[in-house]
Design a protein around this motif. Structure first.
Motif, PDB file in Angstrom:
ATOM      1  N   UNK A 261     -17.838  13.507 -25.576  1.00  0.00           N
ATOM      2  CA  UNK A 261     -16.487  13.898 -25.382  1.00  0.00           C
ATOM      3  C   UNK A 261     -15.732  12.704 -24.892  1.00  0.00           C
ATOM      4  N   UNK A 262     -16.283  12.034 -23.968  1.00  0.00           N
ATOM      5  CA  UNK A 262     -15.299  10.793 -23.407  1.00  0.00           C
ATOM      6  C   UNK A 262     -14.934   9.756 -24.790  1.00  0.00           C
ATOM      7  N   UNK A 263     -16.019   9.500 -25.401  1.00  0.00           N
ATOM      8  CA  UNK A 263     -15.912   8.542 -26.531  1.00  0.00           C
ATOM      9  C   UNK A 263     -14.746   9.470 -27.521  1.00  0.00           C
ATOM     10  N   UNK A 264     -15.012  10.701 -27.817  1.00  0.00           N
ATOM     11  CA  UNK A 264     -14.217  11.165 -28.796  1.00  0.00           C
ATOM     12  C   UNK A 264     -12.647  11.331 -28.418  1.00  0.00           C
ATOM     13  N   UNK A 265     -12.360  11.417 -26.981  1.00  0.00           N
ATOM     14  CA  UNK A 265     -11.269  11.835 -26.212  1.00  0.00           C
ATOM     15  C   UNK A 265     -10.462  10.259 -26.495  1.00  0.00           C
ATOM     16  N   UNK A 266     -11.208   9.340 -26.086  1.00  0.00           N
ATOM     17  CA  UNK A 266     -10.635   8.125 -26.046  1.00  0.00           C
ATOM     18  C   UNK A 266     -10.316   7.470 -27.568  1.00  0.00           C
ATOM     19  N   UNK A 267     -11.208   7.705 -28.400  1.00  0.00           N
ATOM     20  CA  UNK A 267     -11.032   7.361 -29.898  1.00  0.00           C
ATOM     21  C   UNK A 267      -9.852   7.903 -30.517  1.00  0.00           C
ATOM     22  N   UNK A 268      -9.813   9.368 -30.360  1.00  0.00           N
ATOM     23  CA  UNK A 268      -8.857  10.447 -30.977  1.00  0.00           C
ATOM     24  C   UNK A 268      -7.463  10.121 -30.518  1.00  0.00           C
ATOM     25  N   UNK A 269      -7.421   9.621 -29.115  1.00  0.00           N
ATOM     26  CA  UNK A 269      -6.159   9.373 -28.476  1.00  0.00           C
ATOM     27  C   UNK A 269      -5.421   8.128 -28.686  1.00  0.00           C
ATOM     28  N   UNK A 270      -6.465   7.085 -29.037  1.00  0.00           N
ATOM     29  CA  UNK A 270      -6.043   5.711 -29.758  1.00  0.00           C
ATOM     30  C   UNK A 270      -5.651   5.904 -31.154  1.00  0.00           C
ATOM     31  N   UNK A 271      -6.324   6.531 -31.899  1.00  0.00           N
ATOM     32  CA  UNK A 271      -6.039   6.834 -33.246  1.00  0.00           C
ATOM     33  C   UNK A 271      -4.624   7.581 -33.378  1.00  0.00           C
ATOM     34  N   UNK A 272      -4.291   8.582 -32.713  1.00  0.00           N
ATOM     35  CA  UNK A 272      -3.314   9.322 -32.566  1.00  0.00           C
ATOM     36  C   UNK A 272      -1.729   8.470 -32.302  1.00  0.00           C
ATOM     37  N   UNK A 273      -2.107   7.642 -31.355  1.00  0.00           N
ATOM     38  CA  UNK A 273      -0.765   6.515 -31.024  1.00  0.00           C
ATOM     39  C   UNK A 273      -0.839   5.474 -32.163  1.00  0.00           C
ATOM     40  N   UNK A 274      -1.958   5.265 -32.729  1.00  0.00           N
ATOM     41  CA  UNK A 274      -1.918   4.323 -33.901  1.00  0.00           C
ATOM     42  C   UNK A 274      -1.023   5.008 -34.919  1.00  0.00           C
ATOM     43  N   UNK A 275      -1.487   6.082 -35.353  1.00  0.00           N
ATOM     44  CA  UNK A 275      -1.002   6.709 -36.372  1.00  0.00           C
ATOM     45  C   UNK A 275       0.492   7.103 -36.180  1.00  0.00           C
ATOM     46  N   UNK A 276       0.860   7.317 -34.976  1.00  0.00           N
ATOM     47  CA  UNK A 276       2.463   7.749 -34.653  1.00  0.00           C
ATOM     48  C   UNK A 276       3.204   6.552 -34.648  1.00  0.00           C
ATOM     49  N   UNK A 277       2.830   5.319 -34.256  1.00  0.00           N
ATOM     50  CA  UNK A 277       3.435   4.167 -34.641  1.00  0.00           C
ATOM     51  C   UNK A 277       3.728   3.742 -36.029  1.00  0.00           C
ATOM     52  N   UNK A 278       2.748   4.005 -36.920  1.00  0.00           N
ATOM     53  CA  UNK A 278       2.703   3.880 -38.408  1.00  0.00           C
ATOM     54  C   UNK A 278       3.941   4.586 -38.907  1.00  0.00           C
ATOM     55  N   UNK A 279       3.809   6.031 -38.758  1.00  0.00           N
ATOM     56  CA  UNK A 279       4.373   7.050 -39.440  1.00  0.00           C
ATOM     57  C   UNK A 279       5.664   7.544 -39.032  1.00  0.00           C
ATOM     58  N   UNK A 280       6.230   7.221 -37.695  1.00  0.00           N
ATOM     59  CA  UNK A 280       7.596   7.400 -37.060  1.00  0.00           C
ATOM     60  C   UNK A 280       8.699   7.101 -38.059  1.00  0.00           C
ATOM     61  N   UNK A 281       8.684   6.193 -38.740  1.00  0.00           N
ATOM     62  CA  UNK A 281       9.944   5.989 -39.733  1.00  0.00           C
ATOM     63  C   UNK A 281      10.040   6.849 -40.718  1.00  0.00           C
ATOM     64  N   UNK A 282       8.690   7.208 -41.371  1.00  0.00           N
ATOM     65  CA  UNK A 282       8.701   8.086 -42.394  1.00  0.00           C
ATOM     66  C   UNK A 282       9.131   9.526 -41.943  1.00  0.00           C
ATOM     67  N   UNK A 283       8.701   9.766 -40.541  1.00  0.00           N
ATOM     68  CA  UNK A 283       9.004  11.260 -40.022  1.00  0.00           C
ATOM     69  C   UNK A 283      10.592  11.232 -39.832  1.00  0.00           C
ATOM     70  N   UNK A 284      11.279  10.297 -39.277  1.00  0.00           N
ATOM     71  CA  UNK A 284      12.515  10.273 -39.291  1.00  0.00           C
ATOM     72  C   UNK A 284      13.521  10.440 -40.624  1.00  0.00           C
ATOM     73  N   UNK A 285      13.000   9.653 -41.682  1.00  0.00           N
ATOM     74  CA  UNK A 285      13.623   9.802 -42.935  1.00  0.00           C
ATOM     75  C   UNK A 285      13.207  11.316 -43.366  1.00  0.00           C
ATOM     76  N   UNK A 286      12.080  11.725 -43.157  1.00  0.00           N
ATOM     77  CA  UNK A 286      11.480  12.907 -43.756  1.00  0.00           C
ATOM     78  C   UNK A 286      12.627  14.146 -42.926  1.00  0.00           C
ATOM     79  N   UNK A 287      12.821  13.993 -41.690  1.00  0.00           N
ATOM     80  CA  UNK A 287      13.632  15.034 -41.349  1.00  0.00           C
ATOM     81  C   UNK A 287      15.163  15.116 -41.698  1.00  0.00           C
TER      82      UNK A 287
END
Length: 299
Positions: A204-230
């Motif tokens: 659980x510790x590994x999954x929580x850490x890996x998933x949280x870092x993955x969520x942050x990385x994905x958000x950094x990458x896709x926020x500009x597309x989210x803005x223009x999509x809106x």
């Protein structure tokens, strides 16, 4: 999902595990992030100087419940959205491993698989996202009396295909987020100590850490597309006129030119505060459900 693939479960189990994971993530910060994304500041209109100023002014001027305007669409969307994400990721992972003749997942395959799963997921979520954006934007919300009324009026005034306005930008948004999310999960898991067999706490510790870092990385990458999509989905199509925001990459150029690079990250803080820990919870719940199904099937 893991770098060492287990015996695959039937698609229905993957889909169900993803659906449960999606519902579990709904309570994580469903604030009004889209209020910061749907358009540039308008002279004489309300202007928000960041997340907390946005919350303060919305609550003061429109009431607390306005923070959750349009919440019905994302709630209904989460189960099929996350179910598709994880089921597609596992299915595409098996497909690519077979295609390239490899037994174990690699960093490149994890990223490619995530991107393909994101593209698959995008087709499911576009109509829900369109409804959510129309209900959340203060300028257009008064036109509609709930989620079904949004669908009815869009189909009547803009045509049935308008329900898929913003498909191209949504594809890019989900491709980038899922590539970053699943790619990071693979990399972070590889760097962490392997859980001892049967040690659920370490897993659980590994999954929580890996998933949280993955969520942050994905958000950094896709926020500009989210803005223009809106912006694209909040634009009413007028026959004979080319919308200001029409295609994703040209729209990014327009936003940068008119508002500066920072405008591409409007709403980033509330979004990353939700999708960072949310990504960790998603992975923990999905992994737990898959383990539960395997035990149920005596695997």
């Amino acid at each position: 999902m893991s770098d060492k693939p287990q015996a695959p479960l039937p698609f229905v189990y993957q889909f169900a595990a993803g659906a449960v994971a999606g519902v579990s993530e709904v309570p994580i910060g469903r604030g009004q992030d889209s209020s910061l994304q749907t358009g540039p500041a308008v002279p004489g209109g309300e202007h928000y100087n960041g997340m907390f100023d946005c919350f303060r002014k919305i609550i003061k001027n429109e009431g607390f419940k306005t923070l959750y305007r349009g919440i019905s669409a994302p709630i209904l969307m989460e189960a099929p959205k996350r179910a598709t994400k994880f089921a597609a990721n596992d299915s595409w992972g098996a497909f690519y491993r077979n295609l390239f003749g490899v037994e174990k997942q690699t960093q490149g395959l994890a990223t490619l698989t995530g991107a393909t799963a994101g593209a698959t997921e995008a087709f499911v979520v576009v109509p829900f996202e369109l409804v959510k954006i129309r209900l959340q934007d203060k300028a257009s919300a008064g036109k509609y009396n709930g989620m079904l009324d949004v669908v009815k009026k869009i189909v009547k005034t803009e045509g049935p295909l308008a329900m898929y306005n913003g498909l191209e930008s949504t594809l890019w948004r989900h491709i980038l987020w899922n590539a970053g999310y699943f790619g990071c999960i693979f990399q972070v898991r590889a760097q962490l100590p392997k859980p001892e067999p049967g040690n659920k706490g370490q897993q659980t510790r590994n999954d929580l850490l890996a998933g949280s870092i993955g969520g942050i990385a994905g958000t950094v990458l896709n926020t500009p597309m989210d803005v223009v999509k809106s912006r694209i989905q909040n634009t009413t199509k007028v026959p004979g006129q080319i919308p200001k925001y029409n295609w994703a990459w040209p729209a990014i150029g327009t936003v940068m030119k008119e508002e500066g690079f920072g405008a591409l990250y409007k709403g980033f803080i509330p979004k990353v505060l939700r999708l960072g820990p949310g990504g960790g919870i998603l992975l923990v719940v999905f992994t737990g459900m898959m383990d539960f199904f395997r035990k149920m099937r005596d695997e």
